[in-house]
Scaffold this motif. Sequence first.
Motif, PDB file in Angstrom:
ATOM      1  N   UNK A   1       0.510   0.452  -5.339  1.00  0.00           N
ATOM      2  CA  UNK A   1      -0.447   1.249  -4.568  1.00  0.00           C
ATOM      3  C   UNK A   1      -1.034   0.354  -3.484  1.00  0.00           C
ATOM      4  N   UNK A   2      -1.101   0.856  -2.258  1.00  0.00           N
ATOM      5  CA  UNK A   2      -1.708   0.118  -1.155  1.00  0.00           C
ATOM      6  C   UNK A   2      -2.995   0.810  -0.738  1.00  0.00           C
ATOM      7  N   UNK A   3      -4.031   0.050  -0.542  1.00  0.00           N
ATOM      8  CA  UNK A   3      -5.316   0.626  -0.132  1.00  0.00           C
ATOM      9  C   UNK A   3      -5.242   1.155   1.294  1.00  0.00           C
ATOM     10  N   UNK A   4      -4.509   0.437   2.154  1.00  0.00           N
ATOM     11  CA  UNK A   4      -4.438   0.813   3.566  1.00  0.00           C
ATOM     12  C   UNK A   4      -3.200   0.173   4.178  1.00  0.00           C
ATOM     13  N   UNK A   5      -3.074   0.300   5.484  1.00  0.00           N
ATOM     14  CA  UNK A   5      -1.896  -0.224   6.170  1.00  0.00           C
ATOM     15  C   UNK A   5      -1.809  -1.739   6.062  1.00  0.00           C
ATOM     16  N   UNK A   6      -2.969  -2.432   6.224  1.00  0.00           N
ATOM     17  CA  UNK A   6      -2.960  -3.892   6.129  1.00  0.00           C
ATOM     18  C   UNK A   6      -2.524  -4.373   4.758  1.00  0.00           C
ATOM     19  N   UNK A   7      -3.009  -3.708   3.712  1.00  0.00           N
ATOM     20  CA  UNK A   7      -2.604  -4.040   2.349  1.00  0.00           C
ATOM     21  C   UNK A   7      -1.106  -3.799   2.166  1.00  0.00           C
ATOM     22  N   UNK A   8      -0.616  -2.693   2.755  1.00  0.00           N
ATOM     23  CA  UNK A   8       0.820  -2.392   2.668  1.00  0.00           C
ATOM     24  C   UNK A   8       1.645  -3.497   3.325  1.00  0.00           C
ATOM     25  N   UNK A   9       1.189  -4.006   4.474  1.00  0.00           N
ATOM     26  CA  UNK A   9       1.900  -5.092   5.156  1.00  0.00           C
ATOM     27  C   UNK A   9       2.001  -6.326   4.254  1.00  0.00           C
ATOM     28  N   UNK A  10       0.905  -6.657   3.579  1.00  0.00           N
ATOM     29  CA  UNK A  10       0.910  -7.848   2.719  1.00  0.00           C
ATOM     30  C   UNK A  10       1.836  -7.661   1.518  1.00  0.00           C
ATOM     31  N   UNK A  11       1.898  -6.459   0.995  1.00  0.00           N
ATOM     32  CA  UNK A  11       2.835  -6.181  -0.100  1.00  0.00           C
ATOM     33  C   UNK A  11       4.280  -6.252   0.395  1.00  0.00           C
ATOM     34  N   UNK A  12       4.511  -5.739   1.592  1.00  0.00           N
ATOM     35  CA  UNK A  12       5.863  -5.819   2.178  1.00  0.00           C
ATOM     36  C   UNK A  12       6.273  -7.268   2.394  1.00  0.00           C
ATOM     37  N   UNK A  13       5.305  -8.093   2.795  1.00  0.00           N
ATOM     38  CA  UNK A  13       5.584  -9.519   3.006  1.00  0.00           C
ATOM     39  C   UNK A  13       6.045 -10.192   1.717  1.00  0.00           C
ATOM     40  N   UNK A  14       5.532  -9.717   0.587  1.00  0.00           N
ATOM     41  CA  UNK A  14       5.929 -10.261  -0.713  1.00  0.00           C
ATOM     42  C   UNK A  14       7.270  -9.706  -1.200  1.00  0.00           C
ATOM     43  N   UNK A  15       7.792  -8.719  -0.497  1.00  0.00           N
ATOM     44  CA  UNK A  15       9.070  -8.136  -0.885  1.00  0.00           C
ATOM     45  C   UNK A  15       8.960  -7.019  -1.899  1.00  0.00           C
ATOM     46  N   UNK A  16       7.795  -6.357  -1.986  1.00  0.00           N
ATOM     47  CA  UNK A  16       7.624  -5.231  -2.916  1.00  0.00           C
ATOM     48  C   UNK A  16       8.421  -4.040  -2.379  1.00  0.00           C
ATOM     49  N   UNK A  17       9.336  -3.473  -3.165  1.00  0.00           N
ATOM     50  CA  UNK A  17      10.236  -2.439  -2.634  1.00  0.00           C
ATOM     51  C   UNK A  17       9.628  -1.043  -2.515  1.00  0.00           C
ATOM     52  N   UNK A  18       8.698  -0.694  -3.415  1.00  0.00           N
ATOM     53  CA  UNK A  18       8.160   0.669  -3.425  1.00  0.00           C
ATOM     54  C   UNK A  18       6.640   0.602  -3.234  1.00  0.00           C
ATOM     55  N   UNK A  19       6.171   1.094  -2.090  1.00  0.00           N
ATOM     56  CA  UNK A  19       4.754   1.030  -1.748  1.00  0.00           C
ATOM     57  C   UNK A  19       4.275   2.423  -1.356  1.00  0.00           C
ATOM     58  N   UNK A  20       3.128   2.811  -1.899  1.00  0.00           N
ATOM     59  CA  UNK A  20       2.552   4.113  -1.548  1.00  0.00           C
ATOM     60  C   UNK A  20       1.082   3.914  -1.195  1.00  0.00           C
ATOM     61  N   UNK A  21       0.718   4.293   0.030  1.00  0.00           N
ATOM     62  CA  UNK A  21      -0.689   4.236   0.422  1.00  0.00           C
ATOM     63  C   UNK A  21      -1.446   5.341  -0.313  1.00  0.00           C
ATOM     64  N   UNK A  22      -2.570   4.995  -0.872  1.00  0.00           N
ATOM     65  CA  UNK A  22      -3.203   5.837  -1.882  1.00  0.00           C
ATOM     66  C   UNK A  22      -3.614   7.222  -1.404  1.00  0.00           C
ATOM     67  N   UNK A  23      -4.057   7.371  -0.170  1.00  0.00           N
ATOM     68  CA  UNK A  23      -4.528   8.693   0.270  1.00  0.00           C
ATOM     69  C   UNK A  23      -3.598   9.341   1.292  1.00  0.00           C
ATOM     70  N   UNK A  24      -2.457   8.696   1.560  1.00  0.00           N
ATOM     71  CA  UNK A  24      -1.605   9.192   2.645  1.00  0.00           C
ATOM     72  C   UNK A  24      -1.069  10.591   2.361  1.00  0.00           C
ATOM     73  N   UNK A  25      -0.389  10.752   1.238  1.00  0.00           N
ATOM     74  CA  UNK A  25       0.239  12.049   0.932  1.00  0.00           C
ATOM     75  C   UNK A  25      -0.786  13.165   0.814  1.00  0.00           C
ATOM     76  N   UNK A  26      -1.872  12.913   0.087  1.00  0.00           N
ATOM     77  CA  UNK A  26      -2.866  13.967  -0.114  1.00  0.00           C
ATOM     78  C   UNK A  26      -3.537  14.353   1.200  1.00  0.00           C
TER      79      UNK A  26
END
Length: 597
Positions: free
Chosen positions: A492-517
Amino acid sequence: MDTILQQALVFIGASVVLVPIFRWLGLGAVLGYLVAGILVGPDVLGLIHDAESVIHFSELGVIFLLFLIGLEIHPGKLWGMRKHLVGLGGVQIVSCSLVFFGFGLLVGLDMTTAAVLGFALSLSSTAFAIQTLTEKNQFNTEFGRSSFAVLLMQDLVAIPALAVIPAIGMMSPSTPTLQGSAAILSLIGLIIASRFLIRPVFRFIASTRTREIFTAATLLVVLGVSALMLKVGLSAALGTFIAGVLLADSEYRHEIEANLEPFKSLLMGLFFIAVGMGVSLDVIAARPLLVVSLAVGYMTVKALLIYASGRLFSLSHANSKMMALTISQGGEFAFVIFAIALQSKLAESETLALLTVVITISMAMSPIVGLLSERVLRAAKTKLKPEYDKIEDEAPEIIIAGLGRFGQMFGRLLRAQGIRFVSIDHDSDQIELLRRFGNKVYYGDASRLDLLQAAGAARAKYFVIAIDDAEKSLAAARIAKEHFPNLTIFARARNRGHAFELMELGVPHIKRETFDSSVQFVGDLLVDRGMPRARVDNLIEKFKRHDEIMLKEQFKVRSDDQMFISVSNQGTAQLAQVLREDDTRTYIDEPAAPPAP
């Protein structure tokens, strides 16, 4: 060379013998280092005589410590601390300075001397307090953050004070103004250099893949900033803290942190030893009852004032008490102010010698006060974290870290399907609530390697990171990627910046918490306005695909602000074009087809 080698052997030997003993006794490493310094100092065994030169060198430990703390604090987070930084910190400094100023007048000091010494006594030890908070993993508690805000404000206020105090005594009034102008220009230069010079240099050095040069460059930045700050009359520690804050969002933050940690730990130990060496046993022996009474009285008065400041700013009773017990000792800046006061003939040497011993004793008493604070916490049954659960030897297919609103969805659906999983959460209140409903949840920190091992991470297939705290989430992902390559991570990513940091670590599946809803809710609004459901579903699908592409493109240029803005603007224009093309289609107002199983 022989002398340096002998001194190194004395310091290391004393630390190796005494620190583990004090840690085993539950008194902490800091007190062990202090006692080691007293024993090897000139007044006991006499193995080391030049305590002053040692403490000057060991102050590098404080510099490295504040730089690393700065790396953990983004400028936005620092701005978010402004209430406690200026308000709470300001009230603590003013109240303590006024009370100690009053005491000074009562014992016969003149107003100028009482004011200077009262301010010096209002300061606390950044090195001792932060080391204690870090050692006990309390830095991110409410009282830990408040304590740090107060300490940082003290350092900020002490800097102009160091320029003004000599002017009060012997120097001309124009000196502080010149120093102030140079300080402001230096800080502006530091901000510009961090963005346009330091980061490109790190980027170039990282591209060479020469680790030792990267370490050397890191040391060069810290020591260079320290030298610059000292040259213009500022605190080297504060300057490196600011440099750390400015590099907090750098892509090399974690590499810098890893390179400096060994130097910081060694030099901090040396700093505490040097403080212990500075304790004058002659002064204590001459008036032991007076010295001890003054130290205890000093810490008691200061603790009461800090507690009152905390309550004034809406901290709870327990957090105010813990903050008071954590930062009630004297500070390193007091020693500097005493030296300036002596040179400027603002105080007598006998008075300053006595106060120096009192402050040093207050530092030595801090670990003992820390033990007392833990007992106070247990007696008061506060809501500070209980001990983590001991996890049984589990063998789940899935591990879920974080059982808030996001993580609970995983738990409910997996349980309904009969799929085995282990849940870990660090919120003790949430744990108790979930257990009442029959859920099997462990209390613990999912970023700890030993806890993940006990949870069965080596045998599990999936690791769901639904932790609310972004830093904890990244730490858990980092541990999992490094030690458990068998785990497929869904984060789960809190926001876009958090998602970037997870991507930097090579996490394959990332979902921003409020995006879909959020997107789906916008769709409901468009339908309510009269747009056909089929068209809304198509728009939403296109928007989602486009946003995922944009996320990847922005990730590639995240460290270049100009490119990031350019890519974002291009993406906005492309999205508008895609959605305009959709306007030419004809839709029938009918429900969207159900998704494929």
